[in-house]
Design an enzyme around this catalytic site. Structure first.
Site, PDB file in Angstrom:
ATOM      1  N   HIS A 355      49.340  39.423  42.226  1.00 57.16           N
ATOM      2  CA  HIS A 355      47.870  39.371  42.187  1.00 57.16           C
ATOM      3  C   HIS A 355      47.303  39.239  40.780  1.00 57.16           C
ATOM      4  O   HIS A 355      46.084  39.313  40.615  1.00 57.16           O
ATOM      5  CB  HIS A 355      47.255  40.632  42.808  1.00 57.16           C
ATOM      6  CG  HIS A 355      47.548  40.804  44.255  1.00 57.16           C
ATOM      7  ND1 HIS A 355      46.701  40.345  45.247  1.00 57.16           N
ATOM      8  CD2 HIS A 355      48.589  41.384  44.888  1.00 57.16           C
ATOM      9  CE1 HIS A 355      47.216  40.648  46.424  1.00 57.16           C
ATOM     10  NE2 HIS A 355      48.363  41.278  46.241  1.00 57.16           N
ATOM     11  N   LYS A 534      31.708  43.641  41.229  1.00 55.87           N
ATOM     12  CA  LYS A 534      33.168  43.638  41.102  1.00 55.87           C
ATOM     13  C   LYS A 534      33.546  44.676  40.053  1.00 55.87           C
ATOM     14  O   LYS A 534      32.672  45.183  39.347  1.00 55.87           O
ATOM     15  CB  LYS A 534      33.688  42.251  40.685  1.00 55.87           C
ATOM     16  CG  LYS A 534      32.919  41.662  39.486  1.00 55.87           C
ATOM     17  CD  LYS A 534      33.367  40.253  39.146  1.00 55.87           C
ATOM     18  CE  LYS A 534      32.780  39.173  40.007  1.00 55.87           C
ATOM     19  NZ  LYS A 534      33.737  38.396  40.771  1.00 55.87           N
ATOM     20  N   ARG A 535      34.840  44.999  39.938  1.00 55.27           N
ATOM     21  CA  ARG A 535      35.249  45.903  38.873  1.00 55.27           C
ATOM     22  C   ARG A 535      34.792  45.351  37.515  1.00 55.27           C
ATOM     23  O   ARG A 535      34.693  44.128  37.342  1.00 55.27           O
ATOM     24  CB  ARG A 535      36.788  46.079  38.892  1.00 55.27           C
ATOM     25  CG  ARG A 535      37.293  46.910  40.055  1.00 55.27           C
ATOM     26  CD  ARG A 535      36.729  48.332  40.017  1.00 55.27           C
ATOM     27  NE  ARG A 535      37.243  49.071  38.905  1.00 55.27           N
ATOM     28  CZ  ARG A 535      38.247  49.954  38.968  1.00 55.27           C
ATOM     29  NH1 ARG A 535      38.808  50.232  40.128  1.00 55.27           N
ATOM     30  NH2 ARG A 535      38.659  50.580  37.895  1.00 55.27           N
ATOM     31  N   LYS A 540      36.294  39.368  33.633  1.00 56.25           N
ATOM     32  CA  LYS A 540      35.291  39.006  34.649  1.00 56.25           C
ATOM     33  C   LYS A 540      33.933  38.690  34.006  1.00 56.25           C
ATOM     34  O   LYS A 540      33.051  38.152  34.639  1.00 56.25           O
ATOM     35  CB  LYS A 540      35.151  40.138  35.666  1.00 56.25           C
ATOM     36  CG  LYS A 540      36.419  40.354  36.510  1.00 56.25           C
ATOM     37  CD  LYS A 540      36.253  41.512  37.473  1.00 56.25           C
ATOM     38  CE  LYS A 540      37.517  41.913  38.203  1.00 56.25           C
ATOM     39  NZ  LYS A 540      37.869  41.010  39.328  1.00 56.25           N
ATOM     40  N   THR A 642      37.820  37.515  46.120  1.00 55.79           N
ATOM     41  CA  THR A 642      37.540  37.478  47.559  1.00 55.79           C
ATOM     42  C   THR A 642      36.049  37.719  47.789  1.00 55.79           C
ATOM     43  O   THR A 642      35.499  37.257  48.783  1.00 55.79           O
ATOM     44  CB  THR A 642      38.367  38.532  48.321  1.00 55.79           C
ATOM     45  OG1 THR A 642      38.287  39.770  47.613  1.00 55.79           O
ATOM     46  CG2 THR A 642      39.804  38.116  48.450  1.00 55.79           C
ATOM     47  N   LYS A 646      33.038  35.962  50.382  1.00 55.79           N
ATOM     48  CA  LYS A 646      32.050  36.687  51.201  1.00 55.79           C
ATOM     49  C   LYS A 646      30.649  36.164  50.918  1.00 55.79           C
ATOM     50  O   LYS A 646      29.835  36.007  51.839  1.00 55.79           O
ATOM     51  CB  LYS A 646      32.133  38.192  50.904  1.00 55.79           C
ATOM     52  CG  LYS A 646      33.472  38.816  51.309  1.00 55.79           C
ATOM     53  CD  LYS A 646      33.714  40.190  50.685  1.00 55.79           C
ATOM     54  CE  LYS A 646      35.189  40.565  50.815  1.00 55.79           C
ATOM     55  NZ  LYS A 646      35.598  41.666  49.926  1.00 55.79           N
TER      56      LYS A 646
HETATM   57  C1  26Q Z   1      49.027  49.373  38.045  1.00 56.23           C
HETATM   58  C2  26Q Z   1      49.744  50.319  37.327  1.00 56.23           C
HETATM   59  C3  26Q Z   1      49.238  51.602  37.146  1.00 56.23           C
HETATM   60  C4  26Q Z   1      48.004  51.920  37.687  1.00 56.23           C
HETATM   61  C5  26Q Z   1      47.295  50.972  38.401  1.00 56.23           C
HETATM   62  C6  26Q Z   1      47.802  49.705  38.578  1.00 56.23           C
HETATM   63  C7  26Q Z   1      47.022  48.696  39.331  1.00 56.23           C
HETATM   64  C8  26Q Z   1      46.165  49.056  40.347  1.00 56.23           C
HETATM   65  C9  26Q Z   1      45.409  48.118  41.012  1.00 56.23           C
HETATM   66  C10 26Q Z   1      47.123  47.348  39.014  1.00 56.23           C
HETATM   67  C11 26Q Z   1      46.361  46.396  39.698  1.00 56.23           C
HETATM   68  C12 26Q Z   1      45.486  46.782  40.714  1.00 56.23           C
HETATM   69  C13 26Q Z   1      44.631  45.847  41.435  1.00 56.23           C
HETATM   70  C14 26Q Z   1      44.563  44.562  41.205  1.00 56.23           C
HETATM   71  C15 26Q Z   1      43.644  43.685  41.947  1.00 56.23           C
HETATM   72  O1  26Q Z   1      42.779  44.151  42.672  1.00 56.23           O
HETATM   73  N1  26Q Z   1      43.789  42.377  41.809  1.00 56.23           N
HETATM   74  C16 26Q Z   1      42.921  41.443  42.518  1.00 56.23           C
HETATM   75  O2  26Q Z   1      43.551  41.097  43.724  1.00 56.23           O
HETATM   76  C17 26Q Z   1      42.698  40.303  44.535  1.00 56.23           C
HETATM   77  C18 26Q Z   1      43.388  40.069  45.854  1.00 56.23           C
HETATM   78  O3  26Q Z   1      44.413  39.150  45.698  1.00 56.23           O
HETATM   79  C19 26Q Z   1      42.326  39.023  43.834  1.00 56.23           C
HETATM   80  O4  26Q Z   1      41.396  38.344  44.631  1.00 56.23           O
HETATM   81  C20 26Q Z   1      41.745  39.288  42.454  1.00 56.23           C
HETATM   82  O5  26Q Z   1      41.569  38.080  41.763  1.00 56.23           O
HETATM   83  C21 26Q Z   1      42.675  40.203  41.675  1.00 56.23           C
HETATM   84  O6  26Q Z   1      42.088  40.573  40.444  1.00 56.23           O
END
Ligand code: 26Q
Length: 800
Positions: A355, A534-535, A540, A642, A646
């Site tokens: 991702h 979004k975050r 972004k 995503t 929407k």
């Molecule tokens: C990793 C290590 C330690 C702590 C947290 C994490 C961690 C947690 C969450 C790393 C990544 C995430 C989330 C990533 C994320 O939400 N990515 C998004 O995924 C979506 C679904 O595929 C995409 O549409 C977005 O582009 C992408 O940013």
């Protein structure tokens, strides 16, 4: 209401009252809103259970291949409204609740969001579960039952403040506790070789994983799958020895320690890595899930070599990547299969979704930590890596290098298929992070562009637009979004377009009323609602958006009579607590909002609002009320997005870069219905090579220079002029995400948006085209792709 509906409402009311009395233990005269909401939820849950049992039986009888989706996050939000819609029981529930003298809306809004995720990756997992059920694919989601989901956000003088989220303080009506489904999960200890040559891992500590099941009902309740979340608890909950000696706190310590594993969701989606507790969480839920998967397999089959025919496991990013070594350990160490055979089976079962390509977000665990916490797994990782290196001596990527385990490389090596989440992202995976591994395994990487469930993200959250569509093309589209294309043929009908415009306006009025009641800001529903939710991340580029707001404010002030298009810029999103720069961006947006909204000259044309605590529920309010969707990431950085889908589905036009799924959205809705700006991913790479790219961009655009100066000189931070020097310094200096270099074209695109919005009728037509042409972005389409190209799974005939 028809006779049938009236009967349905009566039955529903009986069920609610029964649960209120016998499940909640309350009399109607003493029940609170909360009690009523729970009673309704139990009444609804009862109906889901029927479909659930039938699905479980049908999957078992068909001997079907099962899909397991392992994810650290499931951002499911509220469940009541969604369940009612999928059961087609919303009308009767509304009648039943109103018949009891309650507001249906108030009951629905009493439910807390299950915020078990950070953002896109977690919400995608939730959409996938719903689509898996809708498509009658036998599947199960596995994750962690966090006691505290993503933190709650509020603002104090413009700054983000975080508070713990407490969704489980109330009874969670949807889950079934399974105290009999317990697995012992070990950590630490040592590895010895047994008499038979098998390796034996003796952990030094252990916790129990307890299952909690939530049924996930598909459209029209045709099929129901399970989300199984693991809660951690101690093997021995009380140290009686310490207790008897009066050490009451110490006596409870083992339980506290064990429970910490499922206590909190890590509120970080890129920066925070390498934390021991996080690795424990990852192994905890992955190991519990694999035990459970093998136990279910054993109950149905006797030959373990058939595992790849009956089981497909999807790893949602690298967070469950330890599944590779763990499955190998179970097959080789515990079941005694030869290493090569165990490896072959594991590799045919596992698949991995990537991702992100951001280097800081790719998980790498120190070998020291891994060896200490999971000594046998570390040995297996080294063997996997050595085997792979021996097979491909020329390669450069190793799963273990520089004292770290590269979880992406490990996942790739252990996977049958590896997928990206948009066409652009998948292409970049092949060219960048996985270039080397892709060259060795050219058929392994496949694309599955993300999607969103149309039940929640159009039908349920936007009933006004939904009923217009149904009026035009019938209701088949809800379960088959390809049919939405048929809506386009109706867009020549002026009456229908008027209805679409009226629905959007009504959604905007509803949002304005809510914003004014809850946040005391008044919005003009005739202004363009321009939304970025979004975050908060530099990539972004919320700061690009606010920079444009500042420049626009200056332009309006310089010439208030120029016929500006009224606009409200709405922001929502959380910053990771440790991400200082992202928190500064929030502060800046809030400070800019305060100045702009108080300016009598400009505020009729431009307002800025940052709504706190963005979550799934807020998205469901905002998206149907949006005119313009901001998808402005630096090209090459947003894997897919995503939210962008929407918005398009709900008839917002996009201003966006050629990044992630924006590219495919633009292809589908037509370039004339999408406001494109900015550099391409390739141009971004070239631009970065120019040492003073930011200075050049600033020198070439006086608007940009003036906006930066205003922020730098304290126009929005009176009394503390250097408050935002981090931001201006970054933008004038390294500007890694190329905010300055894309600013001028962004400004141009926004003025094009202004002009387009002034042609109200044409805007409505283009918005409706976005809806009609977005059917491809259903997560049903995505899941069909996974079933065909990755899992080799088929739908099972729906029961009854
Ligand atoms: C990793 C290590 C330690 C702590 C947290 C994490 C961690 C947690 C969450 C790393 C990544 C995430 C989330 C990533 C994320 O939400 N990515 C998004 O995924 C979506 C679904 O595929 C995409 O549409 C977005 O582009 C992408 O940013």
């Amino acid at each position: 209401m028809t006779f049938q509906d009236a009967r349905g409402a009566e039955r529903m009311q009986d069920a609610i009252l029964r649960h209120l009395g016998y499940t909640i233990g309350k009399d109607a005269s003493h029940a609170t809103l909360h009690d009523w909401r729970l009673a309704l939820s139990y009444a609804v849950r009862d109906r889901i259970v029927d479909s659930w049992f039938a699905s479980t039986r049908a999957a078992y009888e068909a001997g079907a291949k099962r899909v397991y989706y392992l994810s650290m996050e499931f951002l499911i939000g509220r469940l009541l409204g969604d369940a009612l819609v999928n059961l087609r029981a919303d009308a009767e529930a509304k009648a039943a609740i109103e018949g009891l003298g309650l507001s249906f809306d108030a009951v629905l809004h009493d439910e807390p969001d299950a915020a078990l995720g950070n953002g896109g990756l977690g919400r995608l997992a939730a959409c996938f579960l719903e689509s898996l059920s809708t498509l009658a694919c036998p599947a199960m989601g596995y994750g962690i039952r966090y006691e505290h989901g993503l933190f709650r956000q509020s603002f104090e003088q413009g700054r983000q403040v975080e508070d713990p989220e407490t969704w489980l303080q109330q009874r969670h009506a949807w889950e079934f506790e399974r105290p009999e489904t317990l697995y012992r999960i070990g950590f630490g200890g040592h590895v010895t070789e047994g008499d038979d040559g098998r390796m034996v891992w003796t952990p030094s500590e252990a916790v129990l994983a307890e299952a909690y099941d939530t049924p996930v009902v598909g459209w029209q309740a045709g099929w129901t799958n399970t989300l199984r979340l693991w809660g951690a608890r101690a093997v021995d909950p009380l140290d009686l020895h310490r207790f008897n000696h009066g050490d009451y706190v110490g006596a409870a310590a083992p339980e506290m320690l064990a429970r910490s594993i499922s206590r909190v969701l890590y509120p970080d989606d890129t920066t925070e890595a390498g934390k021991e507790l996080r690795l424990k969480q990852e192994y905890f839920f992955t190991a519990a899930s694999l035990h459970d998967i093998l136990r279910r397999f054993d109950s149905e089959h006797s030959d373990i070599t058939a595992l790849p025919d009956k089981v497909a496991i999807q790893l949602n990013d690298t967070h469950p990547a330890i599944a590779g070594p763990e499955l190998l350990r179970l097959l080789h160490d515990e079941r005694g299969l030869p290493f090569e055979q165990a490896l072959d089976i594991a590799r045919r079962v596992l698949n991995y979704t990537n991702h992100t390509l951001l280097p800081e977000a790719l998980e790498k665990w120190p070998v020291d930590l891994m060896s200490r916490l999971l000594p046998r797994h570390m040995m297996l990782i080294e063997r996997i890596d050595a085997d792979h290196a021996a097979a491909y001596p020329a390669r450069e990527t190793h799963a273990v290098s520089d004292g770290h385990v590269n979880m992406g490389a490990l996942s790739f090596i252990m996977a049958n298929r590896v997928n990206g989440v948009s066409a652009l992202h998948t292409g970049l995976m092949k060219q960048t992070v996985f270039e080397d591994l892709h060259a060795l395994h050219p058929n392994r990487i496949v694309n599955q562009t993300n999607g969103v469930t149309p039940r929640r993200w159009l039908h349920a959250c936007n009933p006004r637009l939904s009923s217009i569509i149904t009026g035009a093309i019938g209701e088949g589209w809800v379960g088959d979004l390809d049919q939405l294309a048929g809506f386009e043929a109706h867009l020549g009908d002026a009456g229908l377009l008027d209805a679409v415009a009226a629905a959007k306006r009504a959604n905007k009025v509803a949002l304005s009323n809510w914003v004014s009641e809850t946040h005391g800001v008044s919005l003009d529903p005739d202004a363009m609602f321009d939304v970025q939710i979004k975050r908060i991340h530099e990539y972004k580029r919320q700061h690009l958006n606010i920079l444009e707001a500042v420049a626009l404010w200056q332009a309006i002030r310089a010439n208030p009579e120029a016929g500006w298009t009224p606009r409200v810029k709405i922001f929502g999103g959380k910053a990771a607590p440790g991400y200082v720069f992202a928190k500064k961006i929030i502060h800046l947006i809030n400070d800019v909002a305060a100045v702009l909204n108080a300016d009598p000259v400009t505020s009729p044309f431009l307002k800025v609002v940052f709504l706190p605590n963005y979550n799934v529920t807020l998205a469901e309010r905002l998206i149907p009320a949006s005119d313009l969707s901001e998808q402005i990431s630096t090209a090459g950085k947003e894997a897919s997005g995503t939210g962008n889908m929407k918005f398009a589905l709900n008839g917002a036009l996009t201003v966006g870069t050629l990044d992630g799924a924006n590219v495919e959205i633009r292809d589908h809705v037509g370039p004339e219905n999408f406001f494109l700006f900015g550099m391409t991913a390739e141009e971004v790479m070239a631009r970065r090579a120019i040492p003073d790219h930011a200075a050049q961009a600033i020198a070439a655009d006086p608007r940009l220079a003036a906006a930066l100066d205003a922020i730098h000189d304290g126009a929005f931070s009176t009394g503390e002029p250097d408050r935002f020097h981090d931001i201006t310094g970054n933008l004038r200096g390294p500007d890694y995400f190329l905010v300055c270099s894309d600013f001028t074209d962004y400004w141009r695109a926004q003025r094009e948006v202004d002009a387009a919005y002034r042609d109200t009728a044409d805007w409505t037509r283009r918005a409706a085209l976005n809806t009609a042409r977005s059917g491809w972005f259903s997560s049903d389409r995505t899941i069909r792709g996974y079933m065909a190209d990755i899992w080799g799974a088929s739908p099972v005939a729906r029961p009854g």
